[in-house]
Motif scaffolding. Sequence first.
Motif, PDB file in Angstrom:
ATOM      1  N   GLU A 146       0.944  -1.248  -0.003  1.00 39.17           N
ATOM      2  CA  GLU A 146       0.088   0.004   0.056  1.00 39.17           C
ATOM      3  C   GLU A 146       0.878   1.123   0.101  1.00 39.17           C
ATOM      4  O   GLU A 146       0.663   2.301  -0.597  1.00 39.17           O
ATOM      5  CB  GLU A 146      -1.017  -0.037   1.132  1.00 39.17           C
ATOM      6  N   ASN A 147       2.028   1.285   0.772  1.00 36.13           N
ATOM      7  CA  ASN A 147       2.703   2.260   0.766  1.00 36.13           C
ATOM      8  C   ASN A 147       4.252   2.239   0.032  1.00 36.13           C
ATOM      9  O   ASN A 147       5.128   3.139   0.179  1.00 36.13           O
ATOM     10  CB  ASN A 147       3.036   2.751   2.281  1.00 36.13           C
ATOM     11  N   ALA A 148       4.187   1.187  -0.963  1.00 38.50           N
ATOM     12  CA  ALA A 148       5.448   1.101  -1.559  1.00 38.50           C
ATOM     13  C   ALA A 148       5.654   2.318  -2.517  1.00 38.50           C
ATOM     14  O   ALA A 148       4.744   2.801  -3.043  1.00 38.50           O
ATOM     15  CB  ALA A 148       5.340  -0.200  -2.356  1.00 38.50           C
ATOM     16  N   GLU A 149       7.032   2.759  -2.415  1.00 37.27           N
ATOM     17  CA  GLU A 149       7.344   3.711  -3.168  1.00 37.27           C
ATOM     18  C   GLU A 149       8.747   3.401  -3.942  1.00 37.27           C
ATOM     19  O   GLU A 149       9.874   3.281  -3.065  1.00 37.27           O
ATOM     20  CB  GLU A 149       7.373   5.077  -2.698  1.00 37.27           C
ATOM     21  N   PRO A 150       8.925   3.074  -5.243  1.00 33.26           N
ATOM     22  CA  PRO A 150       7.945   3.200  -6.204  1.00 33.26           C
ATOM     23  C   PRO A 150       6.733   2.073  -6.121  1.00 33.26           C
ATOM     24  O   PRO A 150       7.030   1.167  -5.186  1.00 33.26           O
ATOM     25  CB  PRO A 150       8.618   2.975  -7.411  1.00 33.26           C
ATOM     26  N   GLU A 151       5.709   2.303  -6.571  1.00 29.69           N
ATOM     27  CA  GLU A 151       4.699   1.460  -6.613  1.00 29.69           C
ATOM     28  C   GLU A 151       5.057  -0.152  -6.871  1.00 29.69           C
ATOM     29  O   GLU A 151       5.488  -0.465  -8.172  1.00 29.69           O
ATOM     30  CB  GLU A 151       3.429   1.935  -7.583  1.00 29.69           C
ATOM     31  N   VAL A 152       4.238  -0.862  -6.238  1.00 31.30           N
ATOM     32  CA  VAL A 152       4.476  -2.249  -6.363  1.00 31.30           C
ATOM     33  C   VAL A 152       3.018  -3.115  -6.336  1.00 31.30           C
ATOM     34  O   VAL A 152       2.242  -2.726  -5.350  1.00 31.30           O
ATOM     35  CB  VAL A 152       5.313  -3.113  -5.477  1.00 31.30           C
ATOM     36  N   THR A 153       2.371  -3.526  -7.530  1.00 29.35           N
ATOM     37  CA  THR A 153       1.184  -3.920  -7.552  1.00 29.35           C
ATOM     38  C   THR A 153       1.028  -5.400  -6.932  1.00 29.35           C
ATOM     39  O   THR A 153       1.976  -6.062  -6.971  1.00 29.35           O
ATOM     40  CB  THR A 153       0.636  -3.892  -8.790  1.00 29.35           C
ATOM     41  N   PRO A 154      -0.204  -5.912  -7.015  1.00 25.97           N
ATOM     42  CA  PRO A 154      -0.506  -7.254  -6.265  1.00 25.97           C
ATOM     43  C   PRO A 154      -0.030  -7.922  -7.354  1.00 25.97           C
ATOM     44  O   PRO A 154       0.532  -9.289  -7.187  1.00 25.97           O
ATOM     45  CB  PRO A 154      -1.934  -7.233  -6.017  1.00 25.97           C
ATOM     46  N   GLN A 155      -0.254  -7.692  -8.646  1.00 30.85           N
ATOM     47  CA  GLN A 155       0.236  -8.530  -9.807  1.00 30.85           C
ATOM     48  C   GLN A 155       1.650  -8.717  -9.589  1.00 30.85           C
ATOM     49  O   GLN A 155       2.271  -9.834 -10.135  1.00 30.85           O
ATOM     50  CB  GLN A 155      -0.369  -7.871 -11.197  1.00 30.85           C
ATOM     51  N   ASP A 156       2.386  -7.722  -9.463  1.00 30.88           N
ATOM     52  CA  ASP A 156       3.938  -7.702  -9.310  1.00 30.88           C
ATOM     53  C   ASP A 156       4.392  -8.664  -8.245  1.00 30.88           C
ATOM     54  O   ASP A 156       5.229  -9.684  -8.481  1.00 30.88           O
ATOM     55  CB  ASP A 156       4.564  -6.326  -9.106  1.00 30.88           C
ATOM     56  N   MET A 157       3.683  -8.742  -7.134  1.00 34.64           N
ATOM     57  CA  MET A 157       3.777  -9.810  -6.064  1.00 34.64           C
ATOM     58  C   MET A 157       3.770 -11.150  -6.556  1.00 34.64           C
ATOM     59  O   MET A 157       4.325 -12.152  -6.280  1.00 34.64           O
ATOM     60  CB  MET A 157       3.035  -9.516  -4.830  1.00 34.64           C
ATOM     61  N   THR A 158       2.397 -11.447  -7.523  1.00 36.28           N
ATOM     62  CA  THR A 158       2.245 -12.554  -7.863  1.00 36.28           C
ATOM     63  C   THR A 158       3.095 -13.257  -9.186  1.00 36.28           C
ATOM     64  O   THR A 158       3.672 -14.303  -8.625  1.00 36.28           O
ATOM     65  CB  THR A 158       0.856 -12.452  -8.392  1.00 36.28           C
TER      66      THR A 158
END
Length: 613
Positions: free
Chosen positions: A464-476
């Motif tokens: 949620e607070n990751a900078e730069p943005e990391v999406t749920p799909q990135d983690m998948t």
Amino acid sequence: MRWRVHFSPRLRVLLLALLLLAVVAALYSRSRQSDPSIVLLLPNEAALDLPVTQAWLDAAREEGLSVMPMTDDAFLRYGGDRQRIAGVILPDTVHPQASEMLINQLHRHVEAGGHLFMVFDAALLDSQTGRYAADQSRLSGLAGVRYAMYAELKDRTMALGRVYGSRESEQLLALQPGKMDFQDSDRLPLGELTTYGYARLEHGHFRTGPPTGAQALLVSDSNDVLVSVHPHGQGSVLFANLPLGYLKTRTDSYLLHRLLGHFADAMLQQPRLLAAPDGIGGLVLNLHVDSNAAQTPLAMLEANGWFRRGPFSLHVTAGPDAEREGDGLGLGINDNPPMAAFLRRMVNAGHEVGNHGGWNHNLFGKQADESNRDRFEPLLALNQASIGTATGQVPRSYSAPMGNQPQWATEWLQREGFKGYYFTGDNGLGPTRSYQKGVRARRSDLWAFPVSSYHRVATFEELENAEPEVTPQDMTDYLRSLSRFVTDQHLVRLFYFHPPAAVQHLASIDALMAESSRLEQAGRFRWYTMEAMADFMSRREQVQWQPLPQASRTGGFSASSPAGLERLSWTVPAAGRGAPQVVQGNGSVRTAGDHWIVTAGTGQTLKVQWQIQ
């Protein structure tokens, strides 16, 4: 009664000298056609006792290499004999001075077909004056890169910068998924090296000229060469313009380990002792159960059959409070029969239930420090007793609340017989011997288990607070890639999350389980608990192994251990070798891509041979 023997400094140096002489004598005793060994070049006997030297030897041992320390004098007397030296490591920090004789010998060694891994400030200074010996490093020609150009750059000789590499370099160096950021790098298409918890990872290095005949694998933001390979004469040189050994003593050892592995495997084609039982890679899945917010998600996971997989490592904070005293937000295991029963079911199903320390998760995580041991250490014992009572087993694995682990907490773990702990340093490694404040932790059965991360994020709650943005799909995608990586590389890594996140990120969890199940069904992947892996690593640490003398184009290795060799495995590059044969002891051989895997059976000795083609 225990007897303790104290050695005077003079006697200690003498004993170290005798040890190094014994190593040299062992090398000399082999035939002219002996299978080569890797040597760690040291300026003198006293250097063997320095923390950075120990860091290099620890890293080599954990990477499964057969490495012997050797002094400069011994190397000069030895003549750099390529028949008995597969590769030379010239380490940082402990070897800044070198004589002209040594420099010339290193040049002759590589030109005649030898292989050299030289690092950062090694051999920069004159052995007599302790000053810069030349306008640039005397090893610049070997590196194929001009560096340490003090005469030209003066106070601009060094710089601080980030580390960048291409997709090709990532693949060539077998860097772990998630270590290189190819999405938000400011030098696209190059990716940026990352680590957990830091917005930017910067390292000190020497300014360099452009490579001349060398291939730059990693560079800085100002395009200084940080890692390169250079064919020179009939040999080759791996150059690291980073203080790798020093960084390991400061819990940043990923590149040291990875470059050691690359040097031994890709450049020297050496066998390696794998750090996975039976040579089968896998994951330690570490669930952190912080408060009563986890109880319902855990029940949902159990109802859905999730805990029929594994085994996993569940670490629990057992007290009644979670943020401040009296808030009632904790699990309160002592007065929570349903949760205590759940933990017993987990143990009976083969999972590991460990200590998530501190009794009050956030209070400990935010306030415990080196100054208040008397206040917070008793909370570790309270948590330990509560979990032990609930499960009927004494916890032997640990994770610090919020990753906050003062030195006294590590000492408590050692004293109480713990075997493994979750660790936020040394990001990207498997189980390792940690260093704190430049010094190796006291020897015990305790292993650090560094967390694996996707760029700067280690778990779902941080998205949620990751900078730069990391999406749920990135983690998948990352979890799928990590599963395949540990399988292909025969490694064990740790990933962690909190149960409430499982409900919010079921797609990622399900993808991890689907990919791991596919690999597991093929016999190539396993789940491991922290305690089981720690026991394996402690037993692996007792193994003594070395190359065998060659005869009629036959190579091999021998191994022994008083604790037994069962399930210990070696990877042997297949190029130029016939199939390994077990000629003494019990063992099996299987193929794995372009390598053979030799796995020992029961017994304390093993001898393996192969034909050199």
